[in-house]
Write an enzyme that holds these catalytic residues in place. Structure first.
Site, mmCIF file in Angstrom:
data_model
loop_
_atom_site.group_PDB
_atom_site.id
_atom_site.type_symbol
_atom_site.label_atom_id
_atom_site.label_comp_id
_atom_site.label_asym_id
_atom_site.label_seq_id
_atom_site.Cartn_x
_atom_site.Cartn_y
_atom_site.Cartn_z
ATOM 1 N N ALA A 169 0.827 -1.211 0.065
ATOM 2 C CA ALA A 169 -0.010 -0.084 0.069
ATOM 3 C C ALA A 169 0.808 1.141 0.081
ATOM 4 C CB ALA A 169 -0.986 0.035 1.279
ATOM 5 N N CYS A 170 1.828 1.144 -0.748
ATOM 6 C CA CYS A 170 3.131 2.205 -0.916
ATOM 7 C C CYS A 170 2.886 2.911 -2.241
ATOM 8 C CB CYS A 170 4.299 1.721 -0.641
ATOM 9 S SG CYS A 170 5.355 2.954 -0.682
#
Length: 222
Positions: free
Chosen positions: A97-98
């Site tokens: 989730a970067c």
């Protein structure tokens, strides 16, 4: 070459003694062996050569074998990176989730392009930065395979910084590996040679298809 190398007038014992106790006391020892005199310039050259050899051997001995450090694969089985028999390994701390998560696609392309030449891309999920890898190993593997068709090896979640850092990342970022400094964010990259030494490291913003990363990989695979 120094004249002592040509004539072998200066024994190694003299070099060691002078290196250990200094020129003052060493002079007395030397005169006892060579009362007719000898070339102190040669001694200075040999002394520095010995110091350089000791320094290089000490540095080599201290460098960790990164491929021998125990790790766990994504299924929790104990292994090492060396078990994959690589010519080079690109170790990456990954997250789902970067802002850099899209680099999974580029890492997969590197895997496809260089796996037959001996490159192993090794992904280590990490939740240290922004809580951007909160899932379980099962969820992480499903995300990687369905979203990015990842086929390169994934490993169990690790911490990469501080006192709780996994031994692999503690070694990668320690001074003994030669490029000290903490992991700065998700998708830092560490290129390791076939003999387990750190060759290069790259920040998160160095994309998998960047010329500098590809050039380093190709050099490592020669």
């Amino acid at each position: 070459y120094p004249s002592t190398m040509r004539s072998s007038r200066l024994p190694w014992i003299l070099l060691v003694v002078v290196s250990a106790i200094g020129y003052g006391s060493g002079s007395l020892f030397a005169k006892a062996i060579y009362p007719t005199g000898f070339d102190w310039l040669d001694l200075l050259v040999w002394r520095h050569l010995l110091a350089a050899l000791i320094l290089m051997n000490t540095a080599h001995a201290a460098a960790p074998d990164l491929l021998a450090i125990p790790v766990k694969d994504i299924d929790g089985h104990g292994t090492t990176l060396g078990a994959l028999k690589p010519k080079a390994v690109l170790i990456v701390n990954v997250a789902s989730a970067c802002g850099y998560t899209r680099q999974y696609a580029g890492l997969q392309e590197l895997h496809k392009a260089y796996q037959d030449k001996g490159l192993v891309v090794a992904g280590f999920p990490c939740n240290d930065f922004g809580g951007q890898e909160p899932g379980t190993e099962t969820e992480i593997r499903k995300f990687c395979t369905t979203r990015f068709n990842v086929t390169f090896p994934l490993f169990a979640k690790v911490s990469v910084q501080g006192a709780g850092a996994h031994p692999l990342f503690a070694a990668l970022t320690g001074k003994e590996a030669g490029r000290p400094g903490p992991v700065t964010w998700n998708f830092n990259k560490f290129l390791v040679s076939r003999d387990g030494k750190l060759l290069a490291r790259f920040e998160s913003d160095v994309a998998p298809d960047s010329p500098e990363l590809k050039a380093a990989i190709e050099q490592a695979l020669k």
